[in-house]
Design a protein around this motif. Structure first.
Motif, PDB file in Angstrom:
ATOM      1  N   ALA A   1       2.803  56.049 -25.014  1.00  0.00           N
ATOM      2  CA  ALA A   1       2.609  57.124 -25.851  1.00  0.00           C
ATOM      3  C   ALA A   1       3.555  58.513 -25.989  1.00  0.00           C
ATOM      4  O   ALA A   1       3.909  58.853 -27.000  1.00  0.00           O
ATOM      5  CB  ALA A   1       1.285  57.822 -25.178  1.00  0.00           C
ATOM      6  N   TRP A   2       4.583  58.315 -24.961  1.00  0.00           N
ATOM      7  CA  TRP A   2       5.612  59.190 -24.825  1.00  0.00           C
ATOM      8  C   TRP A   2       6.656  59.034 -25.981  1.00  0.00           C
ATOM      9  O   TRP A   2       7.010  59.657 -26.516  1.00  0.00           O
ATOM     10  CB  TRP A   2       6.268  59.610 -23.623  1.00  0.00           C
ATOM     11  CG  TRP A   2       5.935  60.788 -22.754  1.00  0.00           C
ATOM     12  CD1 TRP A   2       5.761  62.201 -23.322  1.00  0.00           C
ATOM     13  CD2 TRP A   2       5.287  61.150 -21.363  1.00  0.00           C
ATOM     14  NE1 TRP A   2       5.384  63.071 -22.584  1.00  0.00           N
ATOM     15  CE2 TRP A   2       5.068  62.372 -21.403  1.00  0.00           C
ATOM     16  CE3 TRP A   2       5.013  60.095 -20.390  1.00  0.00           C
ATOM     17  CZ2 TRP A   2       4.597  63.022 -20.117  1.00  0.00           C
ATOM     18  CZ3 TRP A   2       4.559  60.643 -19.180  1.00  0.00           C
ATOM     19  CH2 TRP A   2       4.300  61.733 -18.963  1.00  0.00           C
ATOM     20  N   ARG A   3       6.722  57.847 -25.980  1.00  0.00           N
ATOM     21  CA  ARG A   3       7.867  57.248 -26.864  1.00  0.00           C
ATOM     22  C   ARG A   3       7.488  57.584 -28.286  1.00  0.00           C
ATOM     23  O   ARG A   3       8.196  58.004 -29.420  1.00  0.00           O
ATOM     24  CB  ARG A   3       8.096  55.682 -26.848  1.00  0.00           C
ATOM     25  CG  ARG A   3       9.140  55.346 -25.337  1.00  0.00           C
ATOM     26  CD  ARG A   3       9.775  54.039 -25.439  1.00  0.00           C
ATOM     27  NE  ARG A   3       8.588  52.981 -25.511  1.00  0.00           N
ATOM     28  CZ  ARG A   3       8.472  52.377 -24.305  1.00  0.00           C
ATOM     29  NH1 ARG A   3       8.620  53.014 -23.255  1.00  0.00           N
ATOM     30  NH2 ARG A   3       7.327  51.516 -24.360  1.00  0.00           N
ATOM     31  N   ASP A   4       6.031  57.383 -28.569  1.00  0.00           N
ATOM     32  CA  ASP A   4       5.537  57.682 -29.902  1.00  0.00           C
ATOM     33  C   ASP A   4       5.683  59.189 -30.439  1.00  0.00           C
ATOM     34  O   ASP A   4       5.728  59.394 -31.448  1.00  0.00           O
ATOM     35  CB  ASP A   4       4.237  57.241 -29.803  1.00  0.00           C
ATOM     36  CG  ASP A   4       3.830  55.562 -30.051  1.00  0.00           C
ATOM     37  OD1 ASP A   4       4.872  54.953 -30.318  1.00  0.00           O
ATOM     38  OD2 ASP A   4       2.867  55.150 -30.091  1.00  0.00           O
ATOM     39  N   GLY A   5       5.777  59.721 -29.253  1.00  0.00           N
ATOM     40  CA  GLY A   5       5.948  61.101 -29.454  1.00  0.00           C
ATOM     41  C   GLY A   5       7.573  61.886 -29.410  1.00  0.00           C
ATOM     42  O   GLY A   5       7.622  62.818 -29.655  1.00  0.00           O
ATOM     43  N   GLY A   6       8.216  60.792 -29.381  1.00  0.00           N
ATOM     44  CA  GLY A   6       9.829  61.117 -29.517  1.00  0.00           C
ATOM     45  C   GLY A   6      10.478  61.388 -28.336  1.00  0.00           C
ATOM     46  O   GLY A   6      11.838  61.590 -28.253  1.00  0.00           O
TER      47      GLY A   6
END
Length: 241
Positions: A167-172
């Motif tokens: 999820a954090w990676r999806d948020g950049g």
């Protein structure tokens, strides 16, 4: 969608929770204390070189952990971004009312051994240790100035933590999960213990000025070497440099 409680809604916590909510996979309830009035009224006004300017409004803004659970919400993750100050006492109890069976406690804090009081108080809950690198300040309540860096390393690995990292990676956010999280903690300590100390004794110099000065640079390297040796003794392996 994850339900996330943010405890410690300062500069660091605001940016990382913003990116988590921006992923579309999390609803964030932010516990705000000194900045409650500003954030509840206007949100976090973020100027970010990495992500652009934005007004971030958490799903809910509350004054306390007790208020965060007064509607019966059960949180998947409690993300703790307060400063770890063990010399001033054990603050693990401050999140107690939000820790339910299955809640994962995520500690984004500096220091060594910060997990111990949480693991002792919540023996049936997973406690994740997180090392962060970010350049961010809150010059006034609810106003956040962020540079280009937003990096998280978490551990020990688990399926729940892998979901959160995604999820954090999806948020950049550059977010990874590592087996050797304690060694990575010692690596961060080597940076903080050396640069922060030399900055103070040299009159408040910034990193560039310290590395440009031969005496400061040598002192930093000596301090780093000392922490490396301590970390190697504590973890039983060389630090991952």
């Amino acid at each position: 969608m994850f339900k996330v409680l943010l405890f410690g809604s300062g500069a660091l916590g605001s940016v990382f929770s913003w990116r988590l909510q921006e992923s579309g996979k999390a609803q964030v309830t932010a516990v705000c204390r000194s900045n409650y009035e500003a954030v509840s009224r206007s949100g976090f006004r973020i100027a970010s070189q990495a992500y652009g300017d934005h007004v971030y409004r958490p799903s809910r803004v509350v004054r306390s952990v007790d208020e965060a659970v007064d509607n019966g919400t059960i949180y998947d993750f409690v993300v703790v971004c307060t400063k770890a100050l063990p010399n001033l006492g054990d603050n693990s109890g401050l999140i107690a009312s939000a820790v339910a069976p299955g809640t994962v406690i995520v500690l984004i804090q500096n220091g060594i051994g910060i997990e111990d009081p949480f693991m002792a108080r919540y023996p049936d809950n997973a406690v994740a240790s997180v090392v962060a690198y970010i350049d961010v300040t809150q010059p006034e309540d609810g106003v956040i100035e962020h540079g280009n860096n937003a990096v998280l390393t978490m551990g020990p690995p688990s399926p729940r933590l892998e979901e959160l990292a995604l999820a954090w990676r999806d948020g950049g956010v550059a977010c990874s999960v590592a087996e050797n999280i304690q060694a990575i903690r010692w690596l961060k300590l080597a940076w903080n213990a050396s640069l922060n100390t030399v900055s103070v004794v040299s009159g408040g110099n910034d990193t560039r000025k310290m590395f440009d000065d031969a005496e400061c640079r040598q002192l930093i390297l000596r301090l780093m070497d000392e922490v490396f040796r301590l970390g190697r003794a504590a973890t039983g392996a060389p630090l991952p440099v």
